[in-house]
Design a protein around this motif. Structure first.
Motif, PDB file in Angstrom:
ATOM      1  N   LEU A 188      17.855   4.531  -1.456  1.00  0.00           N
ATOM      2  CA  LEU A 188      16.425   4.227  -1.325  1.00  0.00           C
ATOM      3  C   LEU A 188      15.622   4.586  -2.574  1.00  0.00           C
ATOM      4  N   LYS A 189      16.297   5.061  -3.620  1.00  0.00           N
ATOM      5  CA  LYS A 189      15.598   5.478  -4.837  1.00  0.00           C
ATOM      6  C   LYS A 189      14.829   4.334  -5.482  1.00  0.00           C
ATOM      7  N   LYS A 190      15.317   3.114  -5.305  1.00  0.00           N
ATOM      8  CA  LYS A 190      14.651   1.976  -5.931  1.00  0.00           C
ATOM      9  C   LYS A 190      13.298   1.672  -5.304  1.00  0.00           C
ATOM     10  N   LEU A 191      13.016   2.304  -4.177  1.00  0.00           N
ATOM     11  CA  LEU A 191      11.706   2.114  -3.551  1.00  0.00           C
ATOM     12  C   LEU A 191      10.632   2.979  -4.204  1.00  0.00           C
ATOM     13  N   THR A 192      11.040   3.859  -5.119  1.00  0.00           N
ATOM     14  CA  THR A 192      10.075   4.709  -5.807  1.00  0.00           C
ATOM     15  C   THR A 192       9.989   4.305  -7.271  1.00  0.00           C
ATOM     16  N   GLY A 193       8.926   4.774  -7.930  1.00  0.00           N
ATOM     17  CA  GLY A 193       8.760   4.487  -9.344  1.00  0.00           C
ATOM     18  C   GLY A 193       7.802   3.339  -9.588  1.00  0.00           C
ATOM     19  N   PHE A 194       7.505   3.132 -10.864  1.00  0.00           N
ATOM     20  CA  PHE A 194       6.520   2.120 -11.234  1.00  0.00           C
ATOM     21  C   PHE A 194       7.005   0.707 -10.919  1.00  0.00           C
ATOM     22  N   ASN A 195       8.298   0.458 -11.092  1.00  0.00           N
ATOM     23  CA  ASN A 195       8.814  -0.893 -10.841  1.00  0.00           C
ATOM     24  C   ASN A 195       8.567  -1.326  -9.404  1.00  0.00           C
ATOM     25  N   ALA A 196       8.825  -0.410  -8.469  1.00  0.00           N
ATOM     26  CA  ALA A 196       8.594  -0.742  -7.064  1.00  0.00           C
ATOM     27  C   ALA A 196       7.120  -1.031  -6.819  1.00  0.00           C
ATOM     28  N   PHE A 197       6.255  -0.228  -7.414  1.00  0.00           N
ATOM     29  CA  PHE A 197       4.808  -0.463  -7.287  1.00  0.00           C
ATOM     30  C   PHE A 197       4.424  -1.814  -7.886  1.00  0.00           C
ATOM     31  N   PHE A 232       0.826  -1.207   0.000  1.00  0.00           N
ATOM     32  CA  PHE A 232       0.000   0.000   0.000  1.00  0.00           C
ATOM     33  C   PHE A 232       0.859   1.255   0.000  1.00  0.00           C
ATOM     34  N   THR A 233       1.960   1.236   0.739  1.00  0.00           N
ATOM     35  CA  THR A 233       2.831   2.414   0.800  1.00  0.00           C
ATOM     36  C   THR A 233       3.464   2.703  -0.548  1.00  0.00           C
ATOM     37  N   LEU A 234       3.992   1.676  -1.203  1.00  0.00           N
ATOM     38  CA  LEU A 234       4.654   1.873  -2.493  1.00  0.00           C
ATOM     39  C   LEU A 234       3.668   2.161  -3.620  1.00  0.00           C
ATOM     40  N   ALA A 235       2.379   1.978  -3.362  1.00  0.00           N
ATOM     41  CA  ALA A 235       1.362   2.279  -4.374  1.00  0.00           C
ATOM     42  C   ALA A 235       0.848   3.707  -4.275  1.00  0.00           C
ATOM     43  N   THR A 236       1.224   4.417  -3.221  1.00  0.00           N
ATOM     44  CA  THR A 236       0.773   5.806  -3.078  1.00  0.00           C
ATOM     45  C   THR A 236       1.420   6.679  -4.152  1.00  0.00           C
ATOM     46  N   TRP A 257       3.051   9.381  -4.006  1.00  0.00           N
ATOM     47  CA  TRP A 257       4.374   9.907  -3.660  1.00  0.00           C
ATOM     48  C   TRP A 257       5.486   8.946  -4.061  1.00  0.00           C
ATOM     49  N   PHE A 258       5.236   7.648  -3.869  1.00  0.00           N
ATOM     50  CA  PHE A 258       6.249   6.656  -4.239  1.00  0.00           C
ATOM     51  C   PHE A 258       6.124   6.256  -5.711  1.00  0.00           C
ATOM     52  N   ARG A 259       4.905   6.019  -6.164  1.00  0.00           N
ATOM     53  CA  ARG A 259       4.736   5.511  -7.527  1.00  0.00           C
ATOM     54  C   ARG A 259       5.188   6.529  -8.564  1.00  0.00           C
ATOM     55  N   ARG A 260       4.997   7.810  -8.311  1.00  0.00           N
ATOM     56  CA  ARG A 260       5.331   8.852  -9.288  1.00  0.00           C
ATOM     57  C   ARG A 260       6.623   9.603  -8.944  1.00  0.00           C
ATOM     58  N   ASN A 261       7.447   8.996  -8.092  1.00  0.00           N
ATOM     59  CA  ASN A 261       8.761   9.572  -7.766  1.00  0.00           C
ATOM     60  C   ASN A 261       8.670  11.002  -7.230  1.00  0.00           C
ATOM     61  N   LYS A 262       7.681  11.269  -6.376  1.00  0.00           N
ATOM     62  CA  LYS A 262       7.521  12.610  -5.840  1.00  0.00           C
ATOM     63  C   LYS A 262       8.356  12.851  -4.592  1.00  0.00           C
ATOM     64  N   LEU A 263       8.971  11.770  -4.058  1.00  0.00           N
ATOM     65  CA  LEU A 263       9.773  11.898  -2.847  1.00  0.00           C
ATOM     66  C   LEU A 263      11.250  11.984  -3.219  1.00  0.00           C
ATOM     67  N   ASN A 264      11.939  12.886  -2.551  1.00  0.00           N
ATOM     68  CA  ASN A 264      13.380  13.033  -2.777  1.00  0.00           C
ATOM     69  C   ASN A 264      14.131  12.196  -1.750  1.00  0.00           C
ATOM     70  N   LEU A 265      14.215  10.902  -2.014  1.00  0.00           N
ATOM     71  CA  LEU A 265      14.853   9.981  -1.084  1.00  0.00           C
ATOM     72  C   LEU A 265      16.348   9.895  -1.352  1.00  0.00           C
ATOM     73  N   PRO A 266      17.140   9.463  -0.362  1.00  0.00           N
ATOM     74  CA  PRO A 266      18.578   9.228  -0.594  1.00  0.00           C
ATOM     75  C   PRO A 266      18.772   8.202  -1.701  1.00  0.00           C
ATOM     76  N   LYS A 267      19.898   8.253  -2.355  1.00  0.00           N
ATOM     77  CA  LYS A 267      20.156   7.403  -3.523  1.00  0.00           C
ATOM     78  C   LYS A 267      19.959   5.917  -3.237  1.00  0.00           C
ATOM     79  N   LEU A 306       9.340   8.464 -18.943  1.00  0.00           N
ATOM     80  CA  LEU A 306       9.222   9.130 -17.653  1.00  0.00           C
ATOM     81  C   LEU A 306       9.776   8.289 -16.516  1.00  0.00           C
ATOM     82  N   GLY A 307       9.605   6.965 -16.595  1.00  0.00           N
ATOM     83  CA  GLY A 307      10.038   6.076 -15.518  1.00  0.00           C
ATOM     84  C   GLY A 307      11.178   5.169 -15.941  1.00  0.00           C
ATOM     85  N   ASP A 308      11.519   4.238 -15.051  1.00  0.00           N
ATOM     86  CA  ASP A 308      12.641   3.333 -15.298  1.00  0.00           C
ATOM     87  C   ASP A 308      12.397   2.476 -16.536  1.00  0.00           C
TER      88      ASP A 308
END
Length: 911
Positions: free
Chosen positions: A535-544, A517-521, A523-533, A667-669
């Motif tokens: 943790l970047k793999k936790l964002t984007g469509f692939n993570a979702f 559920f968290t990775l589907a929000t 903020w994560f799915r559309r790479n809206k969070l500026n996470l440390p490098k 736009l994504g990976d």
């Protein structure tokens, strides 16, 4: 010819002070200020055949009034009149030509030593030419300064907009004080744009404006004082046409010689293109400069004058403004659309509720049914456990936990149905349910159910952990005794519950669902969070995508969890598997069909194109029996990128095309890797497709009038619709031609005899396509940020412009990187656009035959125009793009539907 001096009364207005005399200031075209001025009026008698024998007082004449300064002659006014001296009228065309004379007369008088009488003699021939010009029969005025033309021209030379310094001098002064705090009270040239409120993208334009203003005032150096800034501000915020025209002319005329050369035109084109992010125009600046010189310098003098620019501005309305709209009707509609004011809050609430229910009744009844079912299940379980022995030990907590568990089982089953795309496509296309069930909101409903699951998990877990288990641990032996058949020996701590099958499966499910559920929000799915490098793999469509497959484990654990319930021992009362059986089988079948169908429908890549804006276009072969509708989408898989990932894309080809095409923005990976694969490999990788799947835009044929809106890459489903409309138009024309050649009437044939009247139906071949295709008018608005985006569908735009002889499709391209029509930063682009489109039929912004607009559309005016053109009609509004515009378009659709006879049905692509 007679000359006489005129003395003027004292009055308070914009004047030049000359000793004890004040004379009106004649505007920016009148030459330098603060010079000694005398006014001379000259009358030219016009001798004509018709006036021979007339008295001198009855002969027609031209009166020209000059402002004579030490080093220049300025034309104050030119009046043409007949014999009636009391009926003297100013001729606007002669006045305009006189302004060109004024410029030349100023250059004639560059030497201070020349006297006023000498300057008068130098320009006398020009004055006579003006007089002879006035007595000729005049064609329609070339430079008609009528209200609409002047308004358009003023709009075309606006240096300060509402967003750029429009707040007035107070804000400019405040910024000046802040900027000059460290510069000894002077404003540097480089920060002039910032001070007057222009944005950073206009920095170069602001510097050129600064240079033009300083050149005109002979200010040396790269700094100005506050008083000089105030003078600059007064000029650039001046609303008069002459002032704006002169300012713009001064910007182009870099050597201040009163003439604009081709090199200066090329430089200002390049500057304007840079300010508006029009790289293509910037590359072709030399070609476009030659075009302007060819148009405005037909005598090949090598330069153009200020009146040439005025001519171009004042002619613009005739080239760009379309007729056919009733101003009165438009005004009435605007009045009608003003917000209704209700004094009674109850009435306001009732009206709002009524409108909401009328527009959302499909969603309302589905949501009401869903909430009602959950409420019923919760209440059923609550009452059931309230009447059991466990209630004596655990109280209402166990009732809450079991009620929430029942809704969880229902929602975990229901959440799979909205993502069974094949089933939904079949239901919306083949059944009547599409009229009452909002299938297009399937993903939104999927998300709402997920929210319901989250709430249910929270209530279930908290009730057990914070209430039920502590009560069991702390209960007396006597009170606990009825619970021994269910829990065994009385537990001493939490570990008793955690180590059990129920505890382990429950905790693991909660953790996995929290991750998914968290990775589907967004903020994560559309790479809206500026996470440390890391943790970047936790964002984007692939993570979702991959985290959602954790639900395979979740559903397995849920079934196991449901078989090891503490308080339920009989198998037929363990209902979890009963809830899940059918939805899981249906979803598994869907996935199996997708896998089989995609492997059978092998496609070969026919063409690959990489366009500006990071867009990859794939043209592929069309599999046999692949039938789709415009507006639908399909899934694409490329094993070279990832063998497991499938991504949805709108189909941009039309159903009658012999190929399939999709346009993919990187736009994504996954999309970035796909572009890399197709750009760098020597061969085309294998691509699988799955579909087609239903989407809101496919219903456009149900409407005779459609309004299509696409933002950026969101234009893809609309392009397919536009192409489909074109193909249908061509097919209908061919069918009608065949009917005529075969001697069949294209309408119903009626034969009358003495005994009867027989009506024969039209030929099926001649009317099949026409009867199925209802759309008679389409408005397509494509709004994009980058000029290069128009390359994506340039061929489609040109095809529509060429084949749409009946004006069925109205295309509107908007480039938001260009400043609004009316901003001085885009004024030259607008002039160039009009010239090139008139001569070559090609728009300089889009590179197509469709003329582009600048900045963003006024959507209220768009709706108003459609409502005016189609009263008593139902209009389908189809939108694909960023969510930010959804609310405005939907609100306008509701507003116009309630307050006009035109009904707007709003649809948004959600996949």
């Amino acid at each position: 010819m007679g000359t006489e001096d005129h003395h003027h009364q004292h009055h308070h207005s914009d004047t030049e002070v000359l000793g004890n005399e004040r004379i009106p200031y004649s505007g920016p075209l009148s030459g330098p200020l603060n010079k000694r001025v005398s006014r001379k009026s000259t009358k030219f008698n016009l001798a004509t055949e018709s006036s021979s024998g007339s008295s001198p007082h009855d002969e027609p004449y031209v009166e020209i009034t000059l402002d004579v300064r030490d080093d220049s002659v300025a034309v104050h006014s030119v009046k043409a009149a007949g014999g009636d001296h009391n009926n003297v009228q100013e001729d606007p065309e002669i006045t305009l030509l006189a302004k060109g004379l004024e410029k030349r007369s100023t250059s004639f008088g560059s030497s201070v030593a020349r006297t006023a009488s000498a300057r008068i003699r130098q320009v006398s021939q020009e004055l006579k030419r003006l007089a002879s010009f006035a007595k000729k029969p005049q064609p329609p005025a070339r430079f008609d300064r009528n209200k609409s033309a002047a308004a358009y021209a003023l709009k075309g030379l606006k240096f300060i907009s509402k967003t750029d310094g429009g707040a007035g001098w107070a804000n400019v002064e405040k910024r000046f004080d802040e900027i000059t705090a460290s510069t000894n009270g002077v404003l540097p040239r480089a920060r002039f744009g910032e001070c007057i409120g222009m944005n950073k993208d206009s920095k170069d334009f602001a510097v050129e404006l600064f240079d033009a203003l300083t050149r005109r005032r002979n200010i040396q150096g790269d700094t100005i004082t506050k008083d000089q800034l105030r003078e600059f501000w007064d000029q650039i915020s001046d609303q008069s046409f002459d002032s704006r025209l002169q300012t713009f002319f001064d910007m182009v005329d870099k050597d201040a010689d009163g003439r604009i050369t081709e090199d200066e035109v090329r430089e200002i084109i390049s500057l304007s293109a840079s300010a508006n992010k029009l790289s293509n125009i910037q590359k072709q600046a030399e070609e476009y400069a030659a075009l302007i010189m060819e148009e405005l310098d037909p005598d090949h003098l090598g330069c153009i004058m200020i009146d040439n620019l005025e001519m171009l501005l004042l002619q613009a309305p005739a080239q760009s403004v379309k007729g056919g709209e009733s101003r009165n009707l438009s005004h009435m509609l605007s009045q009608k659309l003003k917000p209704t004011q209700f004094d009674n809050p109850i009435r306001r609430c009732c009206d709002s509720t009524t409108y909401f229910l009328l527009d959302n009744w499909q969603r309302v009844w589905v949501m009401a049914l869903w909430i009602g079912v959950m409420a019923g299940l919760f209440t059923y379980k609550y009452i059931q456990y309230k009447n059991r022995a466990a209630f004596e030990v655990m109280g209402h907590c166990v009732c809450m936990a079991k009620g929430a568990a029942e809704t969880l089982k229902f929602n975990m089953a229901l959440i799979l149905l909205p993502v069974c795309r094949n089933t939904i496509t079949w239901l919306r296309n083949k059944t009547k349910l599409g009229g009452v069930v909002p299938f297009d909101d399937n993903l939104n409903f999927h998300k709402v159910i997920a929210l319901g699951i989250s709430i249910g998990v929270g209530i279930h877990a908290i009730s057990h952990l914070a209430c039920d288990f502590p009560r069991l641990i702390n209960a007396s032996e006597e009170k606990y005794e009825p619970m021994e058949p269910y829990f065994g020996d009385q537990p001493k701590n939490y570990w008793h519950f955690v180590k059990s099958v129920e505890g382990v499966t429950g905790i693991v499910m909660v953790v996995l669902m929290a991750i998914a559920f968290t990775l589907a929000t967004p903020w994560f799915r559309r790479n809206k969070l500026n996470l440390p490098k890391p943790l970047k793999k936790l964002t984007g469509f692939n993570a979702f995508w991959y985290s959602h497959h954790l639900f395979v484990i979740v559903y397995t654990l849920l079934i196991v969890h449901g078989q090891y319930l503490y308080l339920t021992k009989k198998w037929y009362k363990k209902t979890t598997w009963m809830y899940l059986a059918i939805p899981i089988c249906l979803y598994a079948t869907e996935r199996l069909i997708r896998a089989l169908r995609s492997s059978i429908k092998a496609v070969s890549i026919q063409k690959v194109a990489v366009y500006p804006g990071n867009v990859l276009a794939l043209h592929m072969s069309k599999p046999d029996r692949f039938r789709y509708k415009s507006g639908q989408y399909m899934f694409v898989n490329c094993a070279a990128v990832s063998p497991f990932e499938w991504h949805p894309f709108s189909i941009t080809s039309a159903p009658d095309d012999d190929y399939l095409s999709v346009h993919i923005r990187t736009l994504g990976d996954w999309t970035r890797q796909l572009r890399t694969v197709f750009s760098e490999v020597c061969y085309f990788p294998r691509v699988l497709i799955d579909g087609p799947y239903g989407a809101p835009a496919q219903d456009y044929k149900e409407y005779e009038v459609v309004l299509l809106v696409g933002l950026g890459i969101g234009a893809t489903p609309m392009i397919s619709i536009v192409k489909d409309i074109v193909n249908n138009m061509k097919a209908i024309e061919e069918e009608e031609e065949n009917d005529l050649e075969n001697g069949r009437d294209t309408g119903f044939n009626t034969t009358t005899s003495s005994s009867s009247t027989t009506t024969t139906s039209p030929s099926s071949s001649g009317h099949r396509r026409r009867d199925q295709f209802r759309t008679r008018r389409a408005y397509f608005y494509w709004v994009t940020r980058e000029q290069g985006s128009f390359d994506w569908f340039k061929g489609v735009m040109n095809e529509v412009a060429e084949l749409d002889h009946n004006n069925v499709i109205e295309l509107h391209n908007y480039c938001t990187s260009v400043y609004e029509e009316g901003d001085a930063r885009s004024a030259l682009i607008a002039m160039l656009q009009s010239l090139n489109h008139a001569k070559n039929g090609v728009d300089v912004v889009s590179g197509t035959r469709v003329k582009s607009h600048f900045a963003k559309p006024n959507w209220r005016n768009v709706y108003k125009r459609v409502a005016l053109n189609h009263p008593d009609s139902r209009v389908g509004v189809f939108y694909c793009g960023a969510p930010a515009l959804t609310k405005e378009l939907r609100h306008l659709a509701l507003d116009f539907s309630h307050k006009t006879s035109t009904k707007f049905d709003f649809h948004k692509e959600n996949f």
